[in-house]
Scaffold this motif. Structure first.
Motif, PDB file in Angstrom:
ATOM      1  N   LYS A  12      30.312  52.762  49.913  1.00  0.00           N
ATOM      2  CA  LYS A  12      29.315  53.649  49.303  1.00  0.00           C
ATOM      3  C   LYS A  12      28.364  52.912  48.370  1.00  0.00           C
ATOM      4  CE  LYS A  12      31.288  57.512  50.875  1.00  0.00           C
ATOM      5  NZ  LYS A  12      30.604  58.539  51.669  1.00  0.00           N
ATOM      6  N   LYS A  13      28.262  51.602  48.485  1.00  0.00           N
ATOM      7  CA  LYS A  13      27.413  50.850  47.573  1.00  0.00           C
ATOM      8  C   LYS A  13      25.961  51.324  47.654  1.00  0.00           C
ATOM      9  CE  LYS A  13      30.138  46.652  47.037  1.00  0.00           C
ATOM     10  NZ  LYS A  13      30.232  45.206  47.266  1.00  0.00           N
ATOM     11  N   GLY A  14      25.364  51.524  46.460  1.00  0.00           N
ATOM     12  CA  GLY A  14      23.991  52.002  46.386  1.00  0.00           C
ATOM     13  C   GLY A  14      23.859  53.504  46.459  1.00  0.00           C
ATOM     14  N   LYS A  15      24.990  54.218  46.634  1.00  0.00           N
ATOM     15  CA  LYS A  15      24.956  55.673  46.748  1.00  0.00           C
ATOM     16  C   LYS A  15      25.588  56.325  45.522  1.00  0.00           C
ATOM     17  CE  LYS A  15      25.187  55.641  51.802  1.00  0.00           C
ATOM     18  NZ  LYS A  15      25.940  56.102  52.996  1.00  0.00           N
ATOM     19  N   VAL A  16      25.201  57.574  45.307  1.00  0.00           N
ATOM     20  CA  VAL A  16      25.789  58.356  44.221  1.00  0.00           C
ATOM     21  C   VAL A  16      27.062  59.016  44.737  1.00  0.00           C
ATOM     22  CG1 VAL A  16      25.484  60.322  42.675  1.00  0.00           C
ATOM     23  CG2 VAL A  16      23.582  58.750  43.077  1.00  0.00           C
ATOM     24  N   VAL A  17      28.152  58.836  44.008  1.00  0.00           N
ATOM     25  CA  VAL A  17      29.441  59.386  44.431  1.00  0.00           C
ATOM     26  C   VAL A  17      30.088  60.147  43.278  1.00  0.00           C
ATOM     27  CG1 VAL A  17      29.842  57.516  46.068  1.00  0.00           C
ATOM     28  CG2 VAL A  17      30.727  57.320  43.737  1.00  0.00           C
ATOM     29  N   ARG A  18      31.108  60.894  43.631  1.00  0.00           N
ATOM     30  CA  ARG A  18      31.935  61.571  42.633  1.00  0.00           C
ATOM     31  C   ARG A  18      33.373  61.130  42.846  1.00  0.00           C
ATOM     32  NH1 ARG A  18      34.097  67.307  44.153  1.00  0.00           N
ATOM     33  NH2 ARG A  18      36.118  67.101  43.149  1.00  0.00           N
ATOM     34  N   ILE A  19      34.028  60.704  41.760  1.00  0.00           N
ATOM     35  CA  ILE A  19      35.456  60.395  41.837  1.00  0.00           C
ATOM     36  C   ILE A  19      36.190  61.224  40.791  1.00  0.00           C
ATOM     37  CG2 ILE A  19      35.101  58.057  42.719  1.00  0.00           C
ATOM     38  CD1 ILE A  19      35.883  57.051  39.905  1.00  0.00           C
ATOM     39  N   ASP A  20      37.402  61.631  41.126  1.00  0.00           N
ATOM     40  CA  ASP A  20      38.296  62.329  40.195  1.00  0.00           C
ATOM     41  C   ASP A  20      39.494  61.424  39.966  1.00  0.00           C
ATOM     42  OD1 ASP A  20      36.523  64.369  40.494  1.00  0.00           O
ATOM     43  OD2 ASP A  20      37.842  65.666  41.662  1.00  0.00           O
ATOM     44  N   GLY A  21      39.795  61.135  38.713  1.00  0.00           N
ATOM     45  CA  GLY A  21      40.911  60.241  38.455  1.00  0.00           C
ATOM     46  C   GLY A  21      41.402  60.320  37.026  1.00  0.00           C
ATOM     47  N   GLU A  22      42.395  59.475  36.723  1.00  0.00           N
ATOM     48  CA  GLU A  22      42.993  59.423  35.391  1.00  0.00           C
ATOM     49  C   GLU A  22      42.491  58.184  34.666  1.00  0.00           C
ATOM     50  OE1 GLU A  22      47.418  59.212  33.252  1.00  0.00           O
ATOM     51  OE2 GLU A  22      47.226  59.050  35.427  1.00  0.00           O
ATOM     52  N   VAL A  23      42.169  58.330  33.378  1.00  0.00           N
ATOM     53  CA  VAL A  23      41.698  57.204  32.574  1.00  0.00           C
ATOM     54  C   VAL A  23      42.890  56.320  32.214  1.00  0.00           C
ATOM     55  CG1 VAL A  23      40.538  56.500  30.451  1.00  0.00           C
ATOM     56  CG2 VAL A  23      39.810  58.584  31.622  1.00  0.00           C
ATOM     57  N   GLN A  24      42.827  55.059  32.653  1.00  0.00           N
ATOM     58  CA  GLN A  24      43.905  54.117  32.378  1.00  0.00           C
ATOM     59  C   GLN A  24      43.631  53.289  31.129  1.00  0.00           C
ATOM     60  OE1 GLN A  24      46.604  54.147  33.997  1.00  0.00           O
ATOM     61  NE2 GLN A  24      46.149  55.151  35.918  1.00  0.00           N
TER      62      GLN A  24
END
Length: 753
Positions: free
Chosen positions: A228-240
């Protein structure tokens, strides 16, 4: 409520029949009174006038009004003659006297009150007001929500309000009280087209919660970011982890598929999203880029997930990481009944270490500072570091997430745990790191470890122990066919996973280096060929002898290492460790142990071993003439050396090693089959070395000697322990002579089996 009866009109009675009028006999007229005499002439005249009759007309009966019949009345059955009835105040329905409203209206009133209360509660409750992130467009907004915007222009017909750079609209009406640049809360009155015009109206709310509205785009797994380089994405995750640099704030985020860096920037060196901390579940939207050769997301927005979504995400991540952390099923390097019985605990230890890596926790590895302990630590290091590099996006992840430190004593000292906790808590405060997983190698099993372990558990730090020192008597045990297959000891109350051959009927001859190498192989099977010769070095360094050791020596010989060469390597490790002290000496030890810089290995061993031998010779020249030798009455050959007076100080070999070399010299003189005990002592310490023969024939055990001294000289503050035939004792200097005298008495009291 009381009201006139609708049946009787409030009279109280109703007509039920008619009867003949008694006054006129049913004729309807009055009798003719003109001929009756002058007395009635006046009445007759009044009747004529009343009914407006002529002189020749008959007069109607005044009672029945000329009808000839009169009405018969009874009490009104509807109001029971009262003329009043009780009706519902709301609908007018007839109800009981003691009621005010009917049941239906009472129910309606309750519903209306609930609605009113709900309305009042909504009025008093804080409303959600949304702030659009920079990526949101017209299609992302909803008429049912309130939004926070900024007035950008004012005209005579209204004010233009921008929710972000992509979404704006017109707030119509009188806007004379507003100014350009002013923040305002609005709701949408009309969306005239998804790509065009929006009409707003001001929302007058006193209490509200600001929430960030992110662009509605599908979720991308971190493992798919390369695509997905160069694209806008959404990720859901935990802050480490959260790292504040001189420029952006770097958030380390993980999901069920991997870990990545999120770069967020407001101002140089200023913390972005201060409301977000380690452990929070977040949704991130941003553009995928590359930084220093690693994939990174430049954040446009980052918001905490709600409680329900947080629980779902964390469970999803937890299940995925547990599955990913499960080690592969591999064969041990050697055949061993003890290892087979320890297999569940060894796999449990491997799983905990792999899970800590995936969780973004630092692996804090502590090992004894001798050949056995260092082989344990290096084997683990070679297995763990590649996995850390795979799991984390930063190039220097191994320096953040892995620390290997030697311990001078063969147990986890207070000095060690204070340092470890201090650095761990500081890293948590300064760099946002999670608390570490502590892995203790070649220490951690004895009662001396408990105080330090207690401190670690106060902070809920997970602890894994891989050791071969005697942990004392089993508290619980499982015996089958006369053999112990499992048990627990005192230290297990403070340890999450404990790998020790004593727990399954083994002994110290299967060293920590052997156990740790096997666990390292389970953690990362790819390092098998690199580390499989280390157990042989560890065993030779600890003078261990058992069936497994011979197999490890055979494995090492297949790599081209002879037993003599491996013994030199073990001695060079001890020699170099003395000068490294509390440093791990990663590069140097890798060369000595032939796990890196292989081309330099032989030259390093040759150089170190010559100096090693020279220093030992110097020490023995000073020590050997001053050994006090005696054969005790029970047949044990006892040797006593004051290493404080008759050995060089502050140089290699240290007192413990000096005692070992003296002991080896005596064995060469007398023979390995003789029951020999050597005690090297200083003002406040003693170091034991004993042959296997004295252990087998007399049951000699350093730990039992130390325990006996604690009971016999309680005022001496005695501490210590170790293996059955090698260990140490500490005491108060002023009582040193008494302790040594009692030690000799205790050894002399041993009888042959």
């Amino acid at each position: 409520m009381k009201t006139n009866c609708p049946k009787c009109k409030g009279v109280g009675s109703v007509v039920v029949d008619y009867k003949e009028c008694d006054a006129c006999g049913g004729t309807g007229y009055e009798e003719d009174l003109f001929d009756v005499g002058s007395h009635f002439k006046g009445v007759n005249s009044k009747a004529k006038a009343k009914f407006d009759l002529g002189s020749d007309q008959d007069i109607p009966c005044e009672v029945c009004n000329g009808k000839g019949q009169v009405e018969v009345f009874e009490d009104c059955p509807y109001c029971h003659g009262t003329g009043q009835i009780n009706v519902c105040r709301d609908c007018g329905k007839l109800i009981d006297e003691n009621e005010d409203v009917c049941e239906d209206c009472m129910e309606k009133r309750k519903v209306e009150k609930m609605k009113h209360d709900e309305f009042e509660a909504r009025q008093n409750q804080a409303r959600d007001v949304y702030v659009l992130d920079s990526l949101c467009q017209m299609r992302d907004i909803d008429k049912d929500k309130l939004y926070k915007g900024k007035i950008t222009r004012i005209e005579r017909y209204g004010a233009f309000v921008s929710l972000n750079n992509n979404v704006w609209g017109l707030m119509r009406g009188d806007v004379s009280d507003y100014n350009v640049g002013e923040d305002i809360i609005v709701f949408i009155t009309a969306i005239k087209s998804r790509e065009g015009k929006i009409d707003f109206a001001p929302a007058y709310v006193e209490k509200y919660n600001l929430k960030r509205l992110t662009k509605s785009i599908p979720r991308t797994l971190i493992s798919k970011l390369e695509e997905k380089k160069g694209k806008v994405v959404r990720i859901d995750g935990e802050v480490q982890q959260v790292q504040q640099t001189s420029g952006p704030t770097i958030f380390i985020i993980s999901d069920e598929s991997g870990t990545t860096e999120i770069a967020a920037f407001d101002k140089a060196g200023e913390r972005s999203y201060p409301e977000i901390d380690v452990g929070d579940a977040v949704q991130v939207i941003g553009e995928v880029n590359e930084h220093s050769g690693k994939t990174q997301i430049e954040s446009s927005s980052m918001t905490k997930l709600g409680p329900e979504n947080t629980a779902k995400l964390l469970k999803l991540i937890d299940d995925a990481l547990n599955k990913k952390a499960q080690p592969k099923d591999v064969d041990f390097l050697v055949k061993s009944d003890v290892l087979n019985r320890l297999r569940p605990k060894m796999y449990e230890a491997a799983q905990k270490i792999r899970r800590a890596i995936l969780d973004g926790r630092t692996i804090l590895l502590r090992h004894h500072n001798d050949a056995d302990g260092i082989c344990s630590g290096v084997a683990m290091e070679k297995a763990i570091v590649p996995l850390i590099q795979q799991a984390n996006p930063s190039n220097d992840a191994e320096y953040y997430y892995f620390k290997r430190s030697p311990s001078k004593a063969p147990f986890y000292e207070l000095e060690d745990v204070v340092k470890d906790l201090s650095f761990a808590l500081e890293d948590q405060e300064r760099h946002g790191q999670k608390l570490p997983l502590i892995v203790l190698l070649d220490n951690g099993s004895t009662e001396e470890d408990i105080v330090a372990l207690m401190q670690a558990k106060i902070y809920d730090i997970e602890v894994v122990v891989i050791d071969h020192h005697s942990p004392g008597d089993l508290i619980t045990k499982d015996e089958r066919d006369g053999e112990i297959y499992g048990g627990t000891v005192a230290v297990d109350e403070y340890v999450d996973t404990h790998v020790n051959p004593y727990l399954v009927g083994g002994d110290s001859q299967l060293t920590a280096g052997c156990l740790a190498t096997e666990v390292a192989h389970i953690i990362n099977p790819d390092v098998k060929d690199l580390i499989k010769h280390l157990p042989a070095i560890a065993a030779l360094g600890d003078r261990a002898e058992c069936g497994e050791v011979y197999q490890y020596l055979q494995i090492a010989s297949e790599k081209g290492f002879t037993k003599e060469h491996l013994a030199k390597v073990a001695e060079c490790v001890d020699f170099e460790a003395y000068f490294l002290r509390f440093m791990n000496g990663r590069g140097i030890m890798d060369t000595i142990l032939a796990v890196d810089n292989i081309d330099k290995h032989k030259k390093m061993i040759d150089a170190l071993y010559k100096e090693y031998q020279k220093r030992i010779d110097t020490q023995l020249k000073a020590a050997l003439p001053n050994i006090k030798k005696t054969q005790l009455d029970n047949g044990i050959y006892f040797n006593l050396l004051d290493v404080e007076k008759f050995a060089h100080k502050f140089t290699f070999p240290a007192p413990g090693k000096t005692c070992g070399f003296v002991h080896d010299h005596v064995i060469k003189e007398l023979g390995e089959d003789k029951p020999i005990v050597t005690l090297g002592h200083g003002p406040d310490f003693g170091v034991f070395r004993a042959t296997d023969a004295v252990n087998e024939q007399y049951g000699f055990n350093v730990n039992e000697i130390v325990s006996a001294m604690i009971d016999r000289v309680p005022q001496a503050g005695i501490d210590g322990g170790g293996h059955e035939c090698a260990g140490s004792i500490k005491y108060i200097e002023g009582l040193g002579e008494e302790v040594l005298y009692k030690v000799v008495e205790e050894i002399q009291s041993l009888s042959k089996k």
